[in-house]
Write a protein that holds these residues in place. Sequence first.
Motif, PDB file in Angstrom:
ATOM      1  N   UNK A  61       0.865  -1.170   0.000  1.00 18.24           N
ATOM      2  CA  UNK A  61       0.000   0.000   0.000  1.00 18.24           C
ATOM      3  C   UNK A  61       0.908   1.228   0.000  1.00 18.24           C
ATOM      4  N   UNK A  62       0.713   2.090  -0.966  1.00 17.54           N
ATOM      5  CA  UNK A  62       1.403   3.381  -1.001  1.00 17.54           C
ATOM      6  C   UNK A  62       0.397   4.425  -0.525  1.00 17.54           C
ATOM      7  N   UNK A  63       0.744   5.122   0.548  1.00 14.38           N
ATOM      8  CA  UNK A  63      -0.177   6.080   1.152  1.00 14.38           C
ATOM      9  C   UNK A  63       0.319   7.494   0.886  1.00 14.38           C
ATOM     10  N   UNK A  64      -0.471   8.244   0.147  1.00 15.27           N
ATOM     11  CA  UNK A  64      -0.143   9.633  -0.145  1.00 15.27           C
ATOM     12  C   UNK A  64      -0.323  10.497   1.099  1.00 15.27           C
ATOM     13  N   UNK A  65       0.336  11.634   1.115  1.00 17.11           N
ATOM     14  CA  UNK A  65       0.158  12.591   2.212  1.00 17.11           C
ATOM     15  C   UNK A  65      -0.956  13.579   1.925  1.00 17.11           C
ATOM     16  N   UNK A  66      -1.667  13.374   0.829  1.00 19.81           N
ATOM     17  CA  UNK A  66      -2.708  14.296   0.393  1.00 19.81           C
ATOM     18  C   UNK A  66      -3.923  14.281   1.320  1.00 19.81           C
ATOM     19  N   UNK A  67      -4.605  15.405   1.374  1.00 19.97           N
ATOM     20  CA  UNK A  67      -5.850  15.497   2.121  1.00 19.97           C
ATOM     21  C   UNK A  67      -6.955  14.634   1.529  1.00 19.97           C
ATOM     22  N   UNK A  68      -6.710  14.071   0.353  1.00 14.94           N
ATOM     23  CA  UNK A  68      -7.696  13.185  -0.269  1.00 14.94           C
ATOM     24  C   UNK A  68      -7.999  11.965   0.611  1.00 14.94           C
ATOM     25  N   UNK A  69      -7.073  11.581   1.480  1.00 12.27           N
ATOM     26  CA  UNK A  69      -7.300  10.381   2.302  1.00 12.27           C
ATOM     27  C   UNK A  69      -8.280  10.645   3.442  1.00 12.27           C
ATOM     28  N   UNK A  70      -8.509  11.914   3.776  1.00  7.59           N
ATOM     29  CA  UNK A  70      -9.392  12.233   4.895  1.00  7.59           C
ATOM     30  C   UNK A  70     -10.815  11.745   4.624  1.00  7.59           C
ATOM     31  N   UNK A  71     -11.347  10.996   5.572  1.00  7.10           N
ATOM     32  CA  UNK A  71     -12.688  10.454   5.421  1.00  7.10           C
ATOM     33  C   UNK A  71     -12.759   9.166   4.632  1.00  7.10           C
ATOM     34  N   UNK A  72     -11.617   8.640   4.220  1.00  4.65           N
ATOM     35  CA  UNK A  72     -11.619   7.426   3.404  1.00  4.65           C
ATOM     36  C   UNK A  72     -12.005   6.178   4.193  1.00  4.65           C
ATOM     37  N   UNK A  73     -11.698   6.168   5.481  1.00  6.90           N
ATOM     38  CA  UNK A  73     -11.938   5.012   6.352  1.00  6.90           C
ATOM     39  C   UNK A  73     -11.243   3.766   5.804  1.00  6.90           C
ATOM     40  N   UNK A  74     -10.065   3.939   5.216  1.00  7.46           N
ATOM     41  CA  UNK A  74      -9.333   2.820   4.623  1.00  7.46           C
ATOM     42  C   UNK A  74      -8.155   2.349   5.483  1.00  7.46           C
ATOM     43  N   UNK A  75      -8.084   2.824   6.724  1.00  4.76           N
ATOM     44  CA  UNK A  75      -6.938   2.497   7.560  1.00  4.76           C
ATOM     45  C   UNK A  75      -6.719   1.006   7.746  1.00  4.76           C
ATOM     46  N   UNK A  76      -7.779   0.278   8.083  1.00  4.56           N
ATOM     47  CA  UNK A  76      -7.637  -1.166   8.302  1.00  4.56           C
ATOM     48  C   UNK A  76      -7.243  -1.872   7.008  1.00  4.56           C
ATOM     49  N   UNK A  77      -7.803  -1.443   5.902  1.00  5.87           N
ATOM     50  CA  UNK A  77      -7.457  -2.018   4.599  1.00  5.87           C
ATOM     51  C   UNK A  77      -5.986  -1.784   4.270  1.00  5.87           C
ATOM     52  N   UNK A  78      -5.523  -0.577   4.544  1.00  4.60           N
ATOM     53  CA  UNK A  78      -4.111  -0.243   4.294  1.00  4.60           C
ATOM     54  C   UNK A  78      -3.200  -1.139   5.127  1.00  4.60           C
ATOM     55  N   UNK A  79      -3.506  -1.277   6.410  1.00  6.04           N
ATOM     56  CA  UNK A  79      -2.660  -2.075   7.300  1.00  6.04           C
ATOM     57  C   UNK A  79      -2.678  -3.557   6.971  1.00  6.04           C
ATOM     58  N   UNK A  80      -3.651  -4.025   6.173  1.00  2.00           N
ATOM     59  CA  UNK A  80      -3.714  -5.447   5.821  1.00  2.00           C
ATOM     60  C   UNK A  80      -2.674  -5.832   4.774  1.00  2.00           C
ATOM     61  N   UNK A  81      -2.027  -4.849   4.154  1.00  5.10           N
ATOM     62  CA  UNK A  81      -1.001  -5.137   3.151  1.00  5.10           C
ATOM     63  C   UNK A  81       0.285  -5.627   3.822  1.00  5.10           C
ATOM     64  N   UNK A  82       1.029  -6.411   3.092  1.00  7.16           N
ATOM     65  CA  UNK A  82       2.304  -6.909   3.624  1.00  7.16           C
ATOM     66  C   UNK A  82       3.243  -5.754   3.940  1.00  7.16           C
ATOM     67  N   UNK A  83       3.299  -4.777   3.050  1.00  7.38           N
ATOM     68  CA  UNK A  83       4.165  -3.618   3.253  1.00  7.38           C
ATOM     69  C   UNK A  83       3.365  -2.332   3.032  1.00  7.38           C
ATOM     70  N   UNK A  84       3.605  -1.359   3.905  1.00 12.76           N
ATOM     71  CA  UNK A  84       2.960  -0.050   3.780  1.00 12.76           C
ATOM     72  C   UNK A  84       4.056   0.999   3.610  1.00 12.76           C
ATOM     73  N   UNK A  85       3.947   1.759   2.526  1.00 13.63           N
ATOM     74  CA  UNK A  85       4.964   2.755   2.182  1.00 13.63           C
ATOM     75  C   UNK A  85       4.369   4.148   2.335  1.00 13.63           C
ATOM     76  N   UNK A  86       5.002   4.959   3.155  1.00 12.87           N
ATOM     77  CA  UNK A  86       4.539   6.330   3.386  1.00 12.87           C
ATOM     78  C   UNK A  86       5.599   7.319   2.918  1.00 12.87           C
TER      79      UNK A  86
END
Length: 283
Positions: A61-86
């Motif tokens: 999961x590549x997580x952007x720093x953009x305000x677009x993520x606000x309200x996405x409620x995708x945190x648990x989905x993101x953490x389910x990936x083997x690797x998370x890149x910020x």
Amino acid sequence: MKSLRCCWILLLLITVSLLLWYNHITQKGEAVLGLRAYVRISPRFRSSSQQYLALHCARCAVVSSSGQVLGSRRGREIDSHECVIRMNAAPTQGFEADVGNKTTVRVVAHSSVRRLLHREAFFFNQEANTQYVVWGPERNMRQDGKGRVFNMLVKLTMKYPGARIYAVSREKMKQCDRVFQNETGKNRMKSGAFLSTGFFTMIFALDVCDSINVYGMTDGSYCSLTNSSSVPYHYYESNRLDECGMYRVHERVQRGGHRFITEKQIYRRWASQGKLKFQYPAW
């Protein structure tokens, strides 16, 4: 006459063979560069005993720093990936519902290293398992004692011997410039552009991941839409210039700007190859 024609044909065959060989060697060199492009920084850094990043992830999961993520409620989905890149020093605390809290790698710009230093106890103690990949121009990352940012990173590894900090090699920086030129037809330096941390992050993800899901990144046409909403450039800095405003300023400036919109058009082409998917917002 026949002998001359044979010589010309032979010369043509040799030329074509040499061109094919050169192309093969060049492509092979790019592939071999691989993770050797990410060189570990240590208190006893020596060019003769370099250590390279060793990382391979099936799903990232590549997580952007953009305000677009606000309200996405995708945190648990993101953490389910083997690797998370910020990217850079983007915080997770207080934003877990939208961005998760797992961090495998942070891709950090030379200009953001001081932000790591301001919260070094958090990044190198609490997030001790995170690996850091730092990119920057030669003047800041040179390894002869004159690279200001590189020297900061060496001091960090002296203070935190277990810290896994890697510098993007000069060869990789040049390769990224070539990628930009191949994709756009423009020389990055002559066009007055600086590649963004997002660009280096995408290149890095393509190097280490089998599949990539991207969160919080809009496509290149978003800011030209009449119904595009105003969102903060960074999800953790709500009072700063909005994202589209920042993108337009950088896209138009003649020198020293990031070509965010142009880069997103490149990502769309990469996504068509199947390895890269934009999950939120969906492209």
